[in-house]
Motif scaffolding. Structure first.
Motif, short mmCIF file in Angstrom:
data_model
loop_
_atom_site.label_atom_id
_atom_site.label_comp_id
_atom_site.label_asym_id
_atom_site.label_seq_id
_atom_site.Cartn_x
_atom_site.Cartn_y
_atom_site.Cartn_z
N LEU A 586 0.51 -1.39 -0.22
CA LEU A 586 -0.21 0.05 0.15
C LEU A 586 1.21 1.24 0.46
CD1 LEU A 586 -3.35 -0.53 1.98
CD2 LEU A 586 -2.61 -0.79 -0.15
N ALA A 587 2.05 1.01 0.23
CA ALA A 587 2.84 1.89 0.82
C ALA A 587 3.02 2.18 -0.73
CB ALA A 587 3.73 1.94 1.53
N MET A 588 4.09 1.20 -1.42
CA MET A 588 4.45 1.50 -2.71
C MET A 588 3.15 2.30 -3.37
SD MET A 588 5.56 -1.89 -5.28
CE MET A 588 6.48 -2.23 -4.01
N ALA A 589 2.02 2.08 -3.25
CA ALA A 589 0.92 2.42 -4.46
C ALA A 589 1.08 4.11 -3.97
CB ALA A 589 -0.63 1.77 -3.94
N ASP A 590 0.67 4.36 -2.50
CA ASP A 590 0.59 5.83 -2.00
C ASP A 590 1.74 6.83 -2.86
OD1 ASP A 590 -1.85 5.23 -0.71
OD2 ASP A 590 -1.40 4.73 1.32
N ARG A 591 3.00 6.06 -2.79
CA ARG A 591 3.49 6.88 -2.83
C ARG A 591 4.09 6.84 -4.35
NH1 ARG A 591 7.00 5.03 1.89
NH2 ARG A 591 7.92 3.31 0.39
N GLY A 592 3.45 5.51 -4.77
CA GLY A 592 3.45 6.20 -6.83
C GLY A 592 4.58 5.52 -7.84
N ILE A 593 5.21 4.33 -6.30
CA ILE A 593 7.01 3.71 -6.38
C ILE A 593 6.85 2.88 -7.45
CG2 ILE A 593 8.99 3.46 -5.96
CD1 ILE A 593 8.39 5.63 -3.45
N ASN A 594 7.23 2.49 -8.75
CA ASN A 594 6.97 1.77 -9.49
C ASN A 594 5.32 1.45 -8.67
OD1 ASN A 594 7.33 -1.41 -10.62
ND2 ASN A 594 8.55 -2.21 -9.02
N ALA A 595 5.09 2.35 -9.30
CA ALA A 595 3.01 2.00 -8.81
C ALA A 595 2.06 2.53 -9.95
CB ALA A 595 2.68 1.87 -7.81
N PRO A 596 2.97 2.23 -11.44
CA PRO A 596 1.25 3.03 -12.30
C PRO A 596 0.67 2.67 -12.52
CG PRO A 596 2.51 0.80 -13.41
CD PRO A 596 3.80 0.70 -12.25
N ALA A 597 -0.20 4.23 -13.23
CA ALA A 597 -1.64 3.59 -13.08
C ALA A 597 -2.79 3.27 -13.76
CB ALA A 597 -2.15 5.25 -12.91
N THR A 598 -3.43 2.14 -13.66
CA THR A 598 -4.18 1.10 -14.88
C THR A 598 -5.82 1.40 -14.73
OG1 THR A 598 -3.94 -0.59 -15.16
CG2 THR A 598 -4.26 -0.44 -13.06
N SER A 599 -6.51 2.03 -15.80
CA SER A 599 -7.40 1.57 -15.61
C SER A 599 -8.10 -0.20 -16.10
CB SER A 599 -8.19 2.78 -16.10
OG SER A 599 -7.75 2.44 -17.72
N SER A 600 -7.45 -1.09 -15.88
CA SER A 600 -7.62 -2.18 -15.85
C SER A 600 -8.74 -2.92 -15.50
CB SER A 600 -6.42 -2.80 -15.95
OG SER A 600 -6.35 -4.31 -15.79
N ALA A 601 -9.76 -3.19 -16.74
CA ALA A 601 -10.68 -4.55 -16.24
C ALA A 601 -10.06 -5.75 -15.75
CB ALA A 601 -12.41 -4.72 -16.82
N GLY A 602 -8.85 -5.91 -16.01
CA GLY A 602 -8.75 -7.06 -15.41
C GLY A 602 -7.52 -7.09 -13.71
N ARG A 603 -7.68 -6.44 -13.98
CA ARG A 603 -7.18 -5.98 -12.83
C ARG A 603 -7.67 -5.60 -11.40
NH1 ARG A 603 -3.72 -7.00 -15.58
NH2 ARG A 603 -4.41 -8.80 -15.17
N LEU A 604 -9.47 -5.58 -12.19
CA LEU A 604 -10.46 -5.31 -11.17
C LEU A 604 -10.81 -7.04 -10.66
CD1 LEU A 604 -12.71 -3.25 -9.61
CD2 LEU A 604 -14.10 -3.16 -11.93
N PHE A 605 -11.14 -7.43 -11.75
CA PHE A 605 -11.22 -9.33 -11.12
C PHE A 605 -10.62 -9.47 -10.09
CE2 PHE A 605 -15.42 -10.52 -13.98
CZ PHE A 605 -15.27 -9.27 -14.54
N ASP A 606 -9.07 -9.25 -10.88
CA ASP A 606 -8.70 -9.57 -10.10
C ASP A 606 -8.31 -9.07 -8.24
OD1 ASP A 606 -6.82 -10.44 -12.26
OD2 ASP A 606 -5.28 -9.51 -11.82
N ALA A 607 -8.51 -7.83 -8.18
CA ALA A 607 -9.26 -7.92 -6.59
C ALA A 607 -9.91 -8.25 -6.35
CB ALA A 607 -9.25 -6.53 -6.76
N ALA A 608 -11.34 -8.16 -6.42
CA ALA A 608 -12.56 -9.71 -6.26
C ALA A 608 -12.41 -10.68 -6.47
CB ALA A 608 -13.55 -9.33 -7.31
N ALA A 609 -11.13 -11.55 -6.71
CA ALA A 609 -10.99 -13.06 -6.95
C ALA A 609 -10.15 -12.98 -5.39
CB ALA A 609 -10.08 -13.11 -8.28
N ALA A 610 -9.22 -12.09 -5.31
CA ALA A 610 -8.56 -12.19 -3.70
C ALA A 610 -9.53 -12.18 -2.87
CB ALA A 610 -7.33 -11.58 -3.99
N LEU A 611 -9.98 -11.36 -2.82
CA LEU A 611 -10.40 -10.70 -2.02
C LEU A 611 -11.86 -12.25 -1.34
CD1 LEU A 611 -12.23 -8.53 0.60
CD2 LEU A 611 -13.93 -8.15 -1.75
N LEU A 612 -12.61 -12.47 -2.13
CA LEU A 612 -13.27 -14.05 -2.27
C LEU A 612 -12.44 -14.88 -2.05
CD1 LEU A 612 -16.14 -13.45 -4.81
CD2 LEU A 612 -15.79 -12.59 -2.16
N GLY A 613 -10.59 -14.90 -2.06
CA GLY A 613 -10.09 -16.38 -1.75
C GLY A 613 -9.99 -16.99 -2.69
N VAL A 614 -10.10 -16.63 -3.77
CA VAL A 614 -10.48 -17.78 -4.82
C VAL A 614 -8.66 -17.83 -5.05
CG1 VAL A 614 -9.82 -17.77 -8.05
CG2 VAL A 614 -12.38 -16.24 -6.25
#
Ligand code: ZN
Ligand code: ZN
Length: 786
Positions: A586-614
């Motif tokens: 999260l610190a990496m994300a907040d500081r924008g270090i090696n954390a490029p911005a993305t509007s990827s739909a695939g990454r949104l599905f990834d987030a949901a999958a990890a959240l649900l323990g897939v």
């Protein structure tokens, strides 16, 4: 003779290697016509001479009832002076002149050949290389055009007397069948051990015995080597996984016939039509509960990839084994499939216990195609063996010849001339030397076969892709950068024969945007020439770049932080599982270090999958989203809402609408904390993404008056999402375009780029002249994405 006429005829299309000359010969002889027929680099030419009525009948029958594999594009005729010569002849091929003739794809054995294969009285009984003008190898054995034996990998096999007689007999099914052969003169099968030495026994029977004993067998097929094991044996399938270093990506299963396929999977009419088609793709379908397939074949998915035999060798082998076998690509993890004889032992000896191989060389590596029924309609996921190099039409013809270099993952290239696009077979991920070599070989080989010298070269905007760098290295051409998601939407338009404009919904993992950020959840107002970003998923950081793609839990961390203002509900399992690195990510994300911005739909599905323990990490592209779809309860109709925000304007008016993907994650986390079943949450998440698509499209229709939506991008391989989106859009009066003949994933990018290049070149009346790659031309396509 004065009452006779003589007519010159030229036929273009897929007319070589498909029994066209014998067909013309037989037709002319039946009608009592004199003349000649031959192949040249443009197709088939003929001259017929006789009474006018008979010549008319000939011309009518030519197009009415051509051979089964032929595809006629044009027939042109011209009057000639009768010569009075008698008889009809097949003349030698002429290799001069520009090449436009089409090479046909490899085709499964026809019914006649299968009958002979099983007939003990036939001289080709049990011969694994039986073929005729209506079936057999084509694209994978052709070295050049015209399609004649010397320019195929059959050149080294001299025909025996009986084969030569069939080849020369106009009444025979094998008249001028270039790969014709028999046990006396053709390729020979052999079974070799780990060191390449011959093993005793009849090769097929011995190979089948090895498979039944649990061995891993390498099998030389049409476009490369496969690895096979008994599909019902857990130890054998697990051993294959271990040796291939392929953790979880499903294996395909070869079954003897449709009845055997029905025993393993639930098949709708579209699936059965695909399975039995002459193209013989791997077909994905829902597996039957209790199907006799080892769990290691296709772990953590309800689906199974099935295929029917597509060579005589596969027919013989599967019958000898007597039960389904895994048939997966002959390679280690993500390498390209091995196909050269000299690669067999170096690359496969650590993987296979024995080799069922032969001495007919494979000229072009060609993977199996993958298809499925999507809502009752056939849709290709990987276009390769059986389909390549069949041309597809372009909505706007190419004014100058085009090469489109594709993207990076699931790479294909596309050559276009006039109204036709020739897409290469699937080449794989363009990340290593072997695949790069296949990429350049495919461009050269297809260019040679079809006689296309590109003058316009289209490429992705990503500067780091090898395909982009290859394009930049071509001298004397006009370069055209095409934004990734514009190419997706153009591919969908061209797949449907349309030009737009449409609302293009391009959802995928990653594509380079015109602003240099990573796009992937895009709503474009697009036609074949231009695209404007009208809405997109609100961008989030991708902490660790590529690492965030391999570790979906990182996206869960980012989205949960967004959704709850940095304070997600306590006690979430995904947080607990990844506690050690959670705060650092999260610190990496907040500081924008090696954390490029993305509007990827695939990454949104990834987030949901990890959240649900897939899953927290993946072993193949798209795995988390695929398993999330499998988890979702299709009966659930609940839906999470996602808000829309007006994006920041750029001075010229409002910016793109922003879709708050984090809203979906907030709702999912809330349900999870309240004890709702993950299967229900997964479904509500899918329904929420679909509802957001519909809501955005309605807003864009209100603002721009567009009533057609094109869905493209790898995320739409998700059948649940696609079905919900299509239903929602159709219910609100939209016309919806989806993919069929070209994959919605990056395998379709080259076709989309070609469609954009052709339309752009046609629209540019003052186009740059050939011979100078100019800076302005290099950005012509991308500049129109605003
Ligand atoms: Zn045949
Ligand atoms: Zn022979």
């Amino acid at each position: 003779m004065s009452q006779h006429v003589r007519t010159a005829i030229r036929v273009t299309g897929t007319v070589q290697g498909v029994g066209f000359r014998p067909f013309v010969y037989a037709l002319a002889v039946r009608l009592g016509l004199a003349g000649l027929v031959g192949n040249d680099a443009q197709g088939v030419f003929a001259e017929v001479e006789g009474p006018p009525g008979a010549v008319q009948e000939f011309l009518a029958a030519l197009t009415a009832d051509p051979p089964p594999l032929a595809r006629i594009d044009t027939v042109s005729t011209a009057g000639l002076t009768p010569t009075g010569a008698a008889g009809f002849t097949i003349v030698a091929s002429d290799a001069s002149g520009p090449r436009t003739a089409q090479v046909s794809p490899d085709t499964a054995p026809c019914a006649d050949c299968l009958r002979e294969l099983g007939d003990p009285a036939d001289r080709r009984f049990g011969y694994p290389f039986i073929n005729c003008t209506n079936c057999g190898p084509r694209f994978t054995i052709v070295r050049g055009v015209p399609y004649d034996r010397p320019l195929t990998t059959m050149a080294g096999f001299a025909m025996c007397g009986p084969c030569a007689a069939e080849y020369a007999d106009p009444a025979d099914r094998r008249f001028h069948a270039q790969p014709v052969c028999c046990p006396a003169c053709g390729p020979r099968l052999r079974l070799a051990g780990p060191d390449g030495q011959d093993l005793p026994g009849e090769p097929i029977a011995a190979a089948a015995a090895l498979l039944r004993d649990g061995a891993v067998l390498a099998v030389k097929g049409l476009g490369g080597f496969h690895l096979a094991v008994d599909a019902a044996s857990d130890p054998a399938a697990a051993a294959l996984r271990g040796r291939k270093h392929r953790a979880e990506k499903p294996f395909a299963v070869l079954v003897a016939d449709l009845a055997a396929a029905r025993a393993l999977a639930v098949l709708d009419p579209a699936s059965e039509a695909l399975l039995t088609s002459i193209e013989r793709p791997i077909v994905l379908a829902d597996r039957r509960p209790g199907a006799a397939v080892a769990s290691a074949v296709a772990p953590r998915t309800r689906q199974l990839g099935l295929l029917l035999p597509y060579t005589p060798l596969h027919h013989l082998l599967i019958r000898a084994v007597g039960r389904p076998i895994v048939l997966t690509s002959g390679n280690s993890s993500d390498e390209p499939i091995a196909y050269r004889d000299e690669e067999m032992l170096p690359r496969l000896s650590g993987l296979a216990d024995a080799f069922l191989t032969h001495d007919r060389p494979i000229h072009i590596r060609t993977d199996d195609s993958v298809a499925r029924s999507a809502g009752g309609q056939a849709a290709l996921i990987r276009r390769a063996r059986g389909y390549a190099p069949s041309p597809l039409p372009l909505p706007v013809p190419a004014r100058r010849p085009v090469l489109a270099c594709g993207a990076e993952l699931k790479s294909t290239v596309c050559l276009a001339r006039d109204g036709q696009a020739i897409i290469s077979q699937h080449l794989g991920d363009l990340e290593n030397f072997e695949t790069l070599r296949s990429f350049t070989e495919a461009i050269e080989h297809l260019g040679r076969l079809f006689g296309i010298i590109p003058q316009v070269v289209a490429h992705d905007l990503h500067p780091g892709y090898l395909s982009t760098q290859y394009a930049a290295g071509r001298d004397g051409v006009t370069l055209l950068g095409v934004q990734h998601h514009h190419a997706h939407i153009a591919a969908c338009l061209a797949d449907n024969g349309e030009r737009g404009p449409v609302i293009g919904v391009a959802f995928d993992g990653t594509g380079y945007g015109t602003d240099g950020t990573l796009w992937g959840g895009e709503f474009l107002l697009a036609d074949l020439v231009s695209a404007r970003r009208a809405a997109h998923l609100a961008a989030v950081p991708l902490p660790g770049g590529e690492a965030a793609i391999r570790e979906p839990w990182r996206m869960a961390a980012v989205y949960l932080s967004r959704a709850f203002g940095g304070a997600p509900p306590p006690g979430l399992a995904v947080t607990r599982r990844n506690q050690r690195r959670w705060d650092a990510v999260l610190a990496m994300a907040d500081r924008g270090i090696n954390a490029p911005a993305t509007s990827s739909a695939g990454r949104l599905f990834d987030a949901a999958a990890a959240l649900l323990g897939v899953r927290d990490t993946i072993s193949y592209e798209g795995q988390a989203a695929i398993e999330l779809e499998q988890l979702a309860d299709p009966a659930e109709t609940g839906c999470y809402p996602a808000g829309l925000d007006a994006g920041p304007g750029d001075g010229d008016g409002p910016g793109p609408l922003l879709v708050r993907g984090a809203d979906l994650i907030r709702a999912a986390a809330g349900d999870l904390a309240a004890g709702t079943a993950p299967a229900v949450i997964a479904a509500r998440f899918h329904n929420g993404v679909a509802a957001a698509i519909v809501a955005v499209c309605e807003r864009l229709r209100d603002g721009h008056g567009l009533g057609t939506v094109a869905l493209s991008g790898g995320v739409f391989q998700n059948l649940l999402l696609t079905a919900r989106a299509v239903t929602g859009l159709t219910d609100r009066g939209f016309r919806v375009l989806v993919h069929a003949r070209v994959p919605c994933n990056d395998g379709g990018i080259s076709f989309g780029q070609a469609a954009v290049a052709a339309a752009t070149d046609a629209a540019t009346t003052d186009a740059a002249t050939t011979g100078a790659a100019t800076a302005s031309a290099a950005t012509a396509g991308s500049a129109t994405v605003t």
